[in-house]
Design an enzyme around this catalytic site. Structure first.
Site, PDB file in Angstrom:
ATOM      1  CG  ASP A 127      -9.321  44.408 -62.786  1.00  0.00           C
ATOM      2  OD1 ASP A 127     -10.213  43.398 -62.424  1.00  0.00           O
ATOM      3  OD2 ASP A 127      -9.215  44.853 -63.840  1.00  0.00           O
ATOM      4  CG  MET A 169     -13.744  38.804 -63.184  1.00  0.00           C
ATOM      5  SD  MET A 169     -14.832  40.095 -63.402  1.00  0.00           S
ATOM      6  CE  MET A 169     -15.950  39.404 -64.651  1.00  0.00           C
ATOM      7  CD  GLU A 187      -6.660  23.132 -49.423  1.00  0.00           C
ATOM      8  OE1 GLU A 187      -7.493  23.978 -50.281  1.00  0.00           O
ATOM      9  OE2 GLU A 187      -6.956  22.782 -48.183  1.00  0.00           O
ATOM     10  CB  ILE A 250     -21.735  37.045 -58.379  1.00  0.00           C
ATOM     11  CG1 ILE A 250     -22.784  36.374 -59.117  1.00  0.00           C
ATOM     12  CG2 ILE A 250     -21.756  37.172 -57.008  1.00  0.00           C
ATOM     13  CD1 ILE A 250     -23.014  34.988 -58.572  1.00  0.00           C
TER      14      ILE A 250
END
Ligand code: ADP
Ligand code: F6P
Length: 326
Positions: A127, A169, A187, A250
């Site tokens: 994180d 995440m 974008e 993943i």
């Protein structure tokens, strides 16, 4: 100091194994014994200690996850749970403890330090949400993993000329979304630190269509939007057929990047040195230097969001997302 222990706690992160190896090798090199505590604070409470030598840490540097296993352990938040953990540390004559984890694990480390244990915490979470350090272990790998997945998605999305909504995440920290978004030329980038309305998102997707972009990449942090919900909203309001992807776990697994391995090596060596010097604290990096701060200071303050990078990334991708000034 004769014997130290190490545990990994909270969400696993690539680089944890490389850091366990670094701690064990450095400690043995300094004449100490090392014990591994299995399953984080759960193992501390339930007496799951193993001996760690060169053999146990050989060949683990390149592996994701953690060979010591990890868990979230609500029992450890209570005084009773901490008391049992302290009894076990005493039983094995552990004089110093290294904790690898994120902010929750740091709160646990602080509780142990307050009870008189020498604890050094090492930031290990994808994180990147601990403000005192530029990097947490695993963040760089996660950003790289997601980036290569998105290369594949861009191929098919631009072939079909449709938008993609990718949910990543990061808990309440937008660093993963920001760095992935900047690296893939997204974008639209949605992070908890910047308020963006549904109308602004929809307008940006429509602008992509009108200026003839063959695809529109939308990266959202998990706490801002759920990929499927956002994709539905875009499809209903614009008539396009965007496709959602929740990247999921993943992004938390896989072999650590060279950057995370080197950082793990440095963090581990620094943690052991601190324990040898009889110090508690939290290890980190700032502007390329390895630093240590007081444990209690490690959870104070909040992470400075890189708004300049955010603006630069959006501008370079066509400036379709129109924001108010922060
Ligand atoms: P992370 O360390 O990745 O942020 P969590 O937030 O799940 O992961 O925290 C990991 C563990 O740290 C928790 O399961 C719990 O055992 C311990 N912990 C979290 N908060 C506290 C607290 N306030 N006091 C003591 N231990 C805590
Ligand atoms: O803290 C790491 C993290 O992967 C966060 O990014 C995410 O919010 C959470 O853990 C998911 O946890 P889990 O799926 O293991 O319960």
């Amino acid at each position: 100091m004769k014997r130290i222990a190490i545990l990994t706690s909270g969400g696993d992160a690539p680089g944890m194994n490389a850091c366990i190896r670094s701690v064990v090798k450095t400690a043995i090199g300094s004449g100490m014994e090392v014990m591994g505590v299995l399953r984080g604070y759960k193992g501390l409470i339930e007496d799951e200690f193993i001996s760690l030598s060169h053999k146990e840490v050989s060949g683990i540097m390149q592996r994701g996850g953690t060979v010591l296993y990890t868990s979230r352990c609500p029992e450890f938040v209570s005084k009773e749970g901490q008391k049992r953990a302290l009894e076990n540390l005493k039983k094995y004559e552990i004089e110093g403890l290294v904790v690898l984890g994120g902010d929750g694990s740091y709160a646990g480390a602080i509780a142990l330090a307050k009870a008189g244990v020498n604890v050094v915490a090492i930031p290990a979470t994808i994180d990147n949400d601990l403000y005192y350090t530029d990097h947490t272990l695993g963040f760089d790998t996660a950003v790289n993993t997601i980036t290569s997945l998105i290369n594949n998605i861009r191929d098919t999305a631009s072939s079909h000329e449709r938008p993609s909504v990718i949910e990543v995440m990061g808990a309440y920290c937008g660093d993963i979304a920001l760095n992935v978004g900047a690296g893939v030329g997204a974008e639209i980038i949605l992070v908890p630190e910047v308020k963006v309305t549904d109308k602004q998102i929809v307008d940006a997707v429509e602008k992509c269509e009108t200026i003839g972009k063959s695809s529109c990449m939308i990266i959202t942090n998990e706490k801002v939007y759920d990929a499927s919900k956002l994709s539905d909203l875009i499809n209903k309001r614009t008539g396009v057929a965007s496709r959602p992807l929740e990247v999921g776990h993943i992004q938390r697994g896989g072999s650590p990047s060279a950057f995370d391995r080197v950082l793990a090596l440095k963090f581990g060596a620094c943690a052991v040195k601190m324990l040898v010097d009889g110090k508690s604290g939290a290890v980190g990096d700032k502007n390329g230097d390895i630093i240590a701060v007081e444990l209690s200071a490690a959870l104070k303050g909040s992470r400075q969001f890189d708004y300049n990078l955010y603006q630069l990334a959006l501008k370079s991708a066509g400036d379709v997302l129109k924001l108010q000034k922060p």
